[in-house]
Design a protein around this motif. Sequence first.
Motif, PDB file in Angstrom:
ATOM      1  N   ASN A  91       0.842  -1.242  -0.019  1.00  0.00           N
ATOM      2  CA  ASN A  91       0.116   0.163  -0.048  1.00  0.00           C
ATOM      3  C   ASN A  91       0.734   1.259  -0.125  1.00  0.00           C
ATOM      4  O   ASN A  91       1.980   1.340   0.890  1.00  0.00           O
ATOM      5  CB  ASN A  91      -0.960  -0.045   1.150  1.00  0.00           C
ATOM      6  CG  ASN A  91      -1.820   1.069   1.216  1.00  0.00           C
ATOM      7  OD1 ASN A  91      -1.581   2.158   1.414  1.00  0.00           O
ATOM      8  ND2 ASN A  91      -3.255   0.630   0.975  1.00  0.00           N
ATOM      9  N   VAL A  92       0.388   2.232  -0.822  1.00  0.00           N
ATOM     10  CA  VAL A  92       1.125   3.561  -0.849  1.00  0.00           C
ATOM     11  C   VAL A  92       1.328   4.189   0.576  1.00  0.00           C
ATOM     12  O   VAL A  92       2.209   4.647   0.946  1.00  0.00           O
ATOM     13  CB  VAL A  92       0.597   4.522  -1.862  1.00  0.00           C
ATOM     14  CG1 VAL A  92       1.274   5.797  -1.651  1.00  0.00           C
ATOM     15  CG2 VAL A  92       0.816   3.954  -3.237  1.00  0.00           C
ATOM     16  N   ASN A  93       0.324   4.085   1.380  1.00  0.00           N
ATOM     17  CA  ASN A  93       0.254   4.582   2.601  1.00  0.00           C
ATOM     18  C   ASN A  93       1.156   4.119   3.526  1.00  0.00           C
ATOM     19  O   ASN A  93       1.803   4.679   4.591  1.00  0.00           O
ATOM     20  CB  ASN A  93      -1.124   4.657   3.431  1.00  0.00           C
ATOM     21  CG  ASN A  93      -2.097   5.193   2.518  1.00  0.00           C
ATOM     22  OD1 ASN A  93      -1.670   6.371   2.103  1.00  0.00           O
ATOM     23  ND2 ASN A  93      -3.424   4.962   2.894  1.00  0.00           N
ATOM     24  N   TYR A  94       1.307   2.633   3.430  1.00  0.00           N
ATOM     25  CA  TYR A  94       2.353   2.045   3.964  1.00  0.00           C
ATOM     26  C   TYR A  94       3.949   2.470   3.718  1.00  0.00           C
ATOM     27  O   TYR A  94       4.581   2.856   4.687  1.00  0.00           O
ATOM     28  CB  TYR A  94       2.643   0.621   3.754  1.00  0.00           C
ATOM     29  CG  TYR A  94       3.611  -0.229   4.227  1.00  0.00           C
ATOM     30  CD1 TYR A  94       3.660  -0.743   5.410  1.00  0.00           C
ATOM     31  CD2 TYR A  94       4.702  -0.567   3.472  1.00  0.00           C
ATOM     32  CE1 TYR A  94       4.875  -1.736   5.892  1.00  0.00           C
ATOM     33  CE2 TYR A  94       5.742  -1.088   3.670  1.00  0.00           C
ATOM     34  CZ  TYR A  94       5.716  -1.859   5.185  1.00  0.00           C
ATOM     35  OH  TYR A  94       6.912  -2.687   5.501  1.00  0.00           O
ATOM     36  N   MET A  95       4.240   2.760   2.442  1.00  0.00           N
ATOM     37  CA  MET A  95       5.413   3.329   2.088  1.00  0.00           C
ATOM     38  C   MET A  95       5.600   4.898   2.394  1.00  0.00           C
ATOM     39  O   MET A  95       6.630   5.162   2.763  1.00  0.00           O
ATOM     40  CB  MET A  95       5.287   3.193   0.329  1.00  0.00           C
ATOM     41  CG  MET A  95       5.504   1.810  -0.490  1.00  0.00           C
ATOM     42  SD  MET A  95       5.056   1.911  -1.768  1.00  0.00           S
ATOM     43  CE  MET A  95       6.791   2.235  -2.308  1.00  0.00           C
ATOM     44  N   LEU A  96       4.540   5.501   2.550  1.00  0.00           N
ATOM     45  CA  LEU A  96       4.576   6.995   2.978  1.00  0.00           C
ATOM     46  C   LEU A  96       4.792   7.105   4.553  1.00  0.00           C
ATOM     47  O   LEU A  96       5.400   8.203   4.692  1.00  0.00           O
ATOM     48  CB  LEU A  96       3.610   7.774   2.501  1.00  0.00           C
ATOM     49  CG  LEU A  96       3.085   7.842   1.167  1.00  0.00           C
ATOM     50  CD1 LEU A  96       1.827   8.632   0.972  1.00  0.00           C
ATOM     51  CD2 LEU A  96       4.219   8.918   0.417  1.00  0.00           C
ATOM     52  N   SER A  97       4.709   5.911   5.248  1.00  0.00           N
ATOM     53  CA  SER A  97       4.826   6.098   6.619  1.00  0.00           C
ATOM     54  C   SER A  97       6.362   6.070   7.006  1.00  0.00           C
ATOM     55  O   SER A  97       6.692   5.955   8.289  1.00  0.00           O
ATOM     56  CB  SER A  97       4.089   5.104   7.463  1.00  0.00           C
ATOM     57  OG  SER A  97       4.520   3.724   7.100  1.00  0.00           O
TER      58      SER A  97
END
Length: 328
Positions: free
Chosen positions: A138-144
């Motif tokens: 998930n992109v949100n995972y990467m952004l974290s």
Amino acid sequence: MEKKLFDILKERGYVKDLTHEKEIIDLINGEPMTFYLGIDPTADSLHIGHYSTFLVAKRLQKAGHTPILLVGGATGLVGDPRGTGEREKADAKVIEQNYTKLKAQVEKLFGIKTVNNLDWFKDVNYIEFLRDYGKYINVNYMLSKDLVKRQLEIGISYAEFSYMLIQGVDFKHLHDEYGVTLQIGGSDQWGNLTTGIEIIRKLTGDEVYAFSIPLATDSTGKKMGKSEGNAVWLDIEKTSAYELYQYLFNLEDSMMETYLKRFTFLTRPEIEDIMARHNAEPEKRLAQETLAHEVIRDIHGEEEYQKAVEISRALFSGDIKSFTSKNL
């Protein structure tokens, strides 16, 4: 009672973050397993900042575990986010040359099997890569992830943003090919270390693990590494034994106990004795001398250490006549 290996690693300051503490403790203290660590061939030699991480691998190896070093011929072409700005575009020929030199160096110094992730990425189809792996992170995972968040403030390319996904696929490949169940690496790589765990779990259902090692720094927190502009190389042609000796001998007193724990195989009682004697007469720099001896002997051998000491003494005394072609 004899201490377990994990307790020794923790006591010596080698453990920072763990994905699954109990499982990793059992894994390290248990039956032989295969683990990996990775570096990108952005230079043709390891430097002193890498050294403590490789000593962790060496300790695990001595306990019967099997290390694999991944040198990132593919990831080196992409570049990982540093949180300080975009890396320059890498030259493929230079990356290949660096890989060859690093492979030879690591196998000579540490006896670790080396693999190159370009071998399994060079023929990967981009659409298949997105379908087979991109769908599962998930992109949100990467952004974290910390380094990504820091670099977003100044701008991050799609290439560097994708780096952690590529490293995650590396973990899966090594898990499939060699049965790798653990990845270790510097604490600045934590986001990359954990991505492979997600990919493996979602694609296979297998549980694998990772732990990070604190970066080697001075008392101000500045890294001992190439990116900080203060690299001390493990290649004797780039940093001589004399230069390495001078670097280690001039390190600050406040960091000596930490360095002796993380850069040597001296026992805890031996380190405590050295520090007690050092603190009684700090002007003699016993801790620094011991550190220099242990590190240089491990990397270059006793003879190179003795040469470095002789040159240092001759320079300090002004006895230039003691120099010989053998010394230099």
